[in-house]
Design an enzyme around this catalytic site. Structure first.
Site, PDB file in Angstrom:
ATOM      1  N   ALA A 178     -10.685  44.171 -67.223  1.00  0.00           N
ATOM      2  CA  ALA A 178     -11.426  45.429 -67.359  1.00  0.00           C
ATOM      3  C   ALA A 178     -10.977  46.098 -68.655  1.00  0.00           C
ATOM      4  CB  ALA A 178     -11.168  46.342 -66.170  1.00  0.00           C
ATOM      5  N   ALA A 179     -11.927  46.286 -69.577  1.00  0.00           N
ATOM      6  CA  ALA A 179     -11.602  46.895 -70.871  1.00  0.00           C
ATOM      7  C   ALA A 179     -12.407  48.177 -71.045  1.00  0.00           C
ATOM      8  CB  ALA A 179     -11.873  45.907 -71.991  1.00  0.00           C
ATOM      9  N   SER A 180     -12.529  48.640 -72.277  1.00  0.00           N
ATOM     10  CA  SER A 180     -13.095  49.965 -72.532  1.00  0.00           C
ATOM     11  C   SER A 180     -14.595  50.046 -72.279  1.00  0.00           C
ATOM     12  CB  SER A 180     -12.813  50.371 -73.977  1.00  0.00           C
ATOM     13  OG  SER A 180     -11.433  50.392 -74.227  1.00  0.00           O
ATOM     14  N   ALA A 182     -16.594  47.232 -70.829  1.00  0.00           N
ATOM     15  CA  ALA A 182     -17.130  46.275 -69.864  1.00  0.00           C
ATOM     16  C   ALA A 182     -16.004  45.688 -69.029  1.00  0.00           C
ATOM     17  CB  ALA A 182     -17.880  45.153 -70.593  1.00  0.00           C
ATOM     18  N   GLN A 183     -16.386  45.059 -67.915  1.00  0.00           N
ATOM     19  CA  GLN A 183     -15.419  44.295 -67.144  1.00  0.00           C
ATOM     20  C   GLN A 183     -15.978  42.907 -66.881  1.00  0.00           C
ATOM     21  OE1 GLN A 183     -15.133  47.197 -63.943  1.00  0.00           O
ATOM     22  NE2 GLN A 183     -16.016  45.768 -62.482  1.00  0.00           N
ATOM     23  N   VAL A 184     -15.073  41.984 -66.555  1.00  0.00           N
ATOM     24  CA  VAL A 184     -15.445  40.575 -66.425  1.00  0.00           C
ATOM     25  C   VAL A 184     -15.152  40.088 -65.013  1.00  0.00           C
ATOM     26  CG1 VAL A 184     -15.089  38.249 -67.330  1.00  0.00           C
ATOM     27  CG2 VAL A 184     -14.903  40.218 -68.869  1.00  0.00           C
ATOM     28  N   LYS A 198     -19.589  39.072 -68.050  1.00  0.00           N
ATOM     29  CA  LYS A 198     -19.161  40.321 -68.686  1.00  0.00           C
ATOM     30  C   LYS A 198     -20.277  41.347 -68.511  1.00  0.00           C
ATOM     31  CE  LYS A 198     -17.561  41.978 -73.246  1.00  0.00           C
ATOM     32  NZ  LYS A 198     -17.294  41.544 -74.641  1.00  0.00           N
ATOM     33  N   ASP A 330     -11.828  41.474 -84.032  1.00  0.00           N
ATOM     34  CA  ASP A 330     -10.898  42.121 -83.095  1.00  0.00           C
ATOM     35  C   ASP A 330      -9.966  41.095 -82.433  1.00  0.00           C
ATOM     36  OD1 ASP A 330      -9.761  44.236 -81.743  1.00  0.00           O
ATOM     37  OD2 ASP A 330     -11.259  44.273 -80.144  1.00  0.00           O
TER      38      ASP A 330
END
Length: 549
Positions: A178-180, A182-184, A198, A330
């Site tokens: 879980a990132a800024s 989206a989540q996977v 994603k 990134d």
């Protein structure tokens, strides 16, 4: 772990109920002119409520940011008032204010989360802010509370259709990341393929709109109070990167292009895209098992030497930058996995292809020339290339940024600089003002800013894995030479002409590498001789002293 199997009917998503309740609480009522209730689409109230919630949330986040910046401006103005600029007292006070302000911004990023965390990470990777900020903000992590699966399921339904579950054997409701934005989720298709899905968070584009506008306003405000501190260029670069990340179709295209570029590379794996399950908000790709590249315990379990991992990583990005001119924007540790699959006992899985920067051909060749000039200490060439990059007199800082040397240095890169050069470097760094930094960064082409960020992230990973600077120096040098050959593009094949050009490039690289290594050995030998000479003199003085006594 809870799994979602096959299409299932049941409770309405909790977020829809909460949204409807919130909309009702606002006193929203719509009536036609004849007092009959206007018939609304079934999903109208949840959408209105979500919009209101996002706007309120945006205002709260913006207010926190404004308070933080205002407090910081007051702190700088009041703490430094009446102190002579450049004095020891000024430098000491300035460092104290830097540290207090960095902690304020750290708290702001951790409270607002989302894009503020990404902005903090973005700034730290640039390595162009005072050390108090970079060291403090380096602790920022994407600590995101996962979105409930009901909301994720609504996004999947809206993008893949109401019957999308019929294509899956199972979907894990608990996200694996879980990132800024989206989540996977891990899933298994009906044909047995394991995939990673994603999914963008609901309302994330509106949040980006609020946050980036706020950051732009605050950058303008800071520049008004402190004209030497101009960060609008940074906000612009950050906003562009974030907007690119929100288009998963473009990310899928970037992924396929990167896979094509590295199809013959033994180190690299790029997950395949499942296009029939991919939209602007949903990206479905091949699932790989592995751990973040900086997980030393995992590397030990695999029996993989971290130095091998560093070499593979640097070769990968050196080829991207100098040969392809198509750069993953990134490369933080979470976007590069070490997988146990691969001919060398492991492979590097490159994830998150949302942000790429493409260098035009002249820019790519100029950067290859710059790196050759840096490793060969060719100061005139560096200054000439600085003119081409548009930075003028600030080109003298290129050696400081990339190799930790002054432009006057004649000592080989990759070895410890002598005391006198370290003293000069320290004095040069002290003389760099925020006005210099602002002017330098405003002058650089946007592509060069991306190179600086990528290089900063790679150096961070190298340090985490305990490697020296040598793999980076040598790989960059090798691919800078390769990148200047007109016949070494990925489509060149094995024609006689291509083989000749490749041989010439190899010989040129070996020549430069030999010069660097021999120079380093000579300097090392001279250093040891000097130490031995000092030790013998010290021993002689001790013996004489004992004889006299």
């Amino acid at each position: 772990m809870k799994r979602f199997r096959f299409p299932a009917k049941g409770k309405p998503a909790r977020y829809l109920i909460a949204a409807a309740a919130a909309a009702t609480a606002t006193g929203l009522s719509l009536h036609a002119a004849n007092s009959d209730v206007l018939t609304l689409p079934s999903d109208y109230l949840p959408k209105v409520s979500e919009k209101i919630h996002n706007e309120i949330n945006g205002i709260v986040r913006t207010s926190r940011a404004i308070v933080t910046v205002c407090s910081t401006v007051v702190d700088y103005k009041s703490s430094l008032r009446g102190i002579q600029v450049g004095s020891d007292e000024y430098r000491e006070k300035l460092s104290e204010v830097h540290l207090r302000s960095a902690n304020r911004f750290l708290k702001l990023c951790e409270t607002n989360k989302g894009f503020y965390v990404k902005a903090g990470q973005f700034i730290t990777a640039m390595r162009l802010v005072p050390k108090e900020y970079s060291s403090t903000l380096s602790s920022l992590q994407d600590q995101v509370v996962p979105c409930p699966f009901e909301a994720i399921k609504a996004i999947l339904t809206g993008n893949l259709g109401p019957d999308f579950l019929e294509m899956f054997f199972s979907i894990d409701e608990q996200p694996i990341a879980a990132a800024s934005i989206a989540q996977v989720h891990h899933a298994v298709l009906k044909d047995g393929h394991e995939v990673a899905i994603k999914v963008q968070y609901p309302g994330i584009e509106q949040q980006m709109y609020f946050d980036t506008r706020t950051m732009s306003f605050l950058a303008k405000a800071v520049a008004w109070f402190f004209p030497q501190c101009r960060f609008e260029w940074l906000v612009s670069v950050f906003a562009e990167a974030i907007s690119l990340e929100l288009d998963f179709v473009q990310e899928a295209r970037n992924s396929e292009r990167a896979a094509k570029n590295f199809r013959n590379n033994k180190w690299v794996r790029v997950p395949l895209v499942f296009w029939e399950l991919t939209t602007r908000q949903v990206l479905t790709m091949q699932f790989y098992r592995g751990h973040k590249i900086d997980d030393l315990d995992y590397l030990n379990q695999l029996g993989v030497d971290p130095l091998e991992v560093v070499e593979g990583l640097i070769e990968l990005f050196a080829e991207m930058i100098f040969v392809h001119g198509y750069i993953h924007g990134d490369p933080h540790p979470g976007n590069i996995l070490v997988s146990p699959e691969g001919s060398s006992g492991f492979s590097l899985v490159l994830l998150d292809h949302g942000v790429y920067k493409e260098l035009d051909e002249q820019m790519r060749k100029n950067y290859c020339q710059l790196w050759k000039a840096l490793v060969l200490n060719d100061s005139m060439k560096i200054i000439n290339l600085g003119e081409k990059f548009g930075v003028g007199m600030y080109s003298r800082y290129f050696p400081v940024i990339f190799t930790g040397r002054t432009i006057e240095s004649k000592h080989p890169v990759g070895v410890q600089a002598p005391f006198e050069e370290k003293r000069k470097l320290k004095e040069e760094l002290k003389s760099i003002s925020m006005e210099d930094v602002s002017s330098f960064m405003e002058s650089l082409p946007p592509e060069f800013v991306s190179i600086l960020r990528v290089d900063g992230l790679l150096r961070y990973i190298i340090r985490k894995l305990g490697a020296s600077s040598w793999p980076r120096l040598l790989a960059y040098t090798k691919y800078a030479v390769y990148g200047l050959s007109p016949k070494l593009d990925i489509e060149s094949g094995f024609s006689a002409e291509a083989v000749v050009y490749r041989l010439k490039s190899e010989l040129e690289y070996l020549n430069i590498r030999t010069r660097i290594v021999i120079g380093a050995l000579i300097k090392g030998a001279l250093y040891l001789l000097e130490k031995a000479k000092t030790a013998s003199h010290s021993l002689y003085r001790s013996v004489v002293s004992l004889g006299i006594s």
